[in-house]
Motif scaffolding. Structure first.
Motif, short mmCIF file in Angstrom:
data_model
loop_
_atom_site.label_atom_id
_atom_site.label_comp_id
_atom_site.label_asym_id
_atom_site.label_seq_id
_atom_site.Cartn_x
_atom_site.Cartn_y
_atom_site.Cartn_z
N ALA A 22 49.03 29.60 -0.18
CA ALA A 22 48.81 28.47 -1.09
C ALA A 22 48.52 28.96 -2.51
O ALA A 22 48.98 28.37 -3.49
N GLY A 23 47.76 30.06 -2.63
CA GLY A 23 47.49 30.63 -3.95
C GLY A 23 48.75 31.15 -4.61
O GLY A 23 48.93 31.00 -5.82
N PHE A 24 49.64 31.76 -3.82
CA PHE A 24 50.92 32.22 -4.35
C PHE A 24 51.73 31.05 -4.90
O PHE A 24 52.25 31.11 -6.01
N VAL A 25 51.82 29.98 -4.12
CA VAL A 25 52.59 28.81 -4.55
C VAL A 25 52.00 28.21 -5.82
O VAL A 25 52.73 27.88 -6.78
N ALA A 26 50.68 28.08 -5.86
CA ALA A 26 50.02 27.49 -7.04
C ALA A 26 50.19 28.39 -8.26
O ALA A 26 50.48 27.90 -9.37
N MET A 27 50.04 29.70 -8.09
CA MET A 27 50.19 30.60 -9.24
C MET A 27 51.63 30.67 -9.70
O MET A 27 51.90 30.77 -10.90
N ALA A 68 41.72 32.20 -4.46
CA ALA A 68 43.15 32.40 -4.66
C ALA A 68 43.86 31.07 -4.85
O ALA A 68 44.95 31.01 -5.42
N VAL A 69 43.24 29.99 -4.39
CA VAL A 69 43.81 28.65 -4.57
C VAL A 69 43.15 27.93 -5.73
O VAL A 69 43.82 27.32 -6.57
N TRP A 70 41.81 27.98 -5.82
CA TRP A 70 41.10 27.20 -6.84
C TRP A 70 41.47 27.62 -8.26
O TRP A 70 41.66 26.77 -9.12
N LEU A 71 41.54 28.92 -8.53
CA LEU A 71 41.81 29.39 -9.90
C LEU A 71 43.17 28.93 -10.44
O LEU A 71 43.23 28.39 -11.55
N PRO A 72 44.27 29.13 -9.70
CA PRO A 72 45.53 28.64 -10.25
C PRO A 72 45.59 27.11 -10.38
O PRO A 72 46.23 26.60 -11.30
N LEU A 73 44.91 26.40 -9.46
CA LEU A 73 44.91 24.94 -9.60
C LEU A 73 44.23 24.51 -10.89
O LEU A 73 44.70 23.59 -11.58
N LEU A 74 43.12 25.16 -11.24
CA LEU A 74 42.48 24.84 -12.51
C LEU A 74 43.33 25.29 -13.69
O LEU A 74 43.35 24.64 -14.73
N GLY A 75 44.04 26.41 -13.53
CA GLY A 75 44.97 26.84 -14.58
C GLY A 75 46.06 25.81 -14.81
O GLY A 75 46.44 25.52 -15.96
N ILE A 76 46.59 25.24 -13.72
CA ILE A 76 47.59 24.17 -13.84
C ILE A 76 46.99 22.96 -14.55
O ILE A 76 47.63 22.34 -15.40
N ALA A 77 45.75 22.63 -14.23
CA ALA A 77 45.08 21.49 -14.87
C ALA A 77 44.91 21.74 -16.37
O ALA A 77 45.12 20.83 -17.18
#
Length: 190
Positions: A22-27, A68-77
């Motif tokens: 999930a972290g890979f997909v989000a990043m 690994a999931v939370w950080l890219p999601l906030l980056g997307i936000a």
């Protein structure tokens, strides 16, 4: 782990693998969103999920692997905030990330993610002259995150409210700090 792999003892490995995927997909999504080519986005996402801090700390403490999931999601936000007006979906998404991260088992991460969000949004607001109306939408998102974290936060406060912190007698590293800076015979003369 039990139903697919047939091994209940692989639960933590499945937990880690799902979070890394999930972290890979989000990043990768974040990398594409900021303008990277597909190949570069794949390399950036792989570099992120296979970074030593994610893997080593995640192996030592399962709750850390969720970053690994939370950080890219906030980056997307933050990138979405940068791109233009935001609405109620953005507020719910950011509040959900902040609130659910508190329930992942490492409460300090929710505070660090909140600071990451505020600094990122503040930097974008200063650099690009964001209208006050768009900037004001950050407050309800943070408050929603706090509200989602509140049931567990209240429980934590109730359990630790009457505890007295242990104060060590020694000063820790400060007593022996001169030994790290000066040669042995000189340290012993003082």
């Amino acid at each position: 782990a039990r139903h697919i792999l047939g091994n209940e003892f692989a639960t933590m490995e499945v937990f880690a693998a799902l979070h890394l995927v999930a972290g890979f997909v989000a990043m990768r999504h974040l990398s594409r969103r900021i303008g990277m080519s597909p190949m570069t986005a794949n390399v950036a996402a792989l570099s992120f999920v296979f970074a030593g801090c994610i893997l080593i700390m995640g192996r030592s403490w399962h709750a850390f692997i969720a970053n690994a999931v939370w950080l890219p999601l906030l980056g997307i936000a933050i990138q979405r905030f940068r791109e233009g007006p935001i609405g109620w979906k953005w507020i719910i998404g950011v509040g959900g990330v902040l609130g659910l991260s508190y329930h992942a088992g490492f409460p300090q991460i929710a505070a660090i993610l909140g600071m990451f969000l505020v600094v990122g949004v503040g930097t974008v607001a200063l650099a690009e002259s964001v209208p006050w109306r768009r900037l004001a939408a950050v407050a309800p998102a943070v408050l929603l995150g706090i509200g989602l974290a509140m049931p567990l936060l209240l429980h934590h406060l109730q359990m630790t409210g009457g505890l007295e912190r242990f104060v060590p007698v020694e000063n820790g590293i400060y007593d022996e700090l001169p030994g790290a800076l000066l040669p042995y015979p000189i340290v012993e003369t003082g």
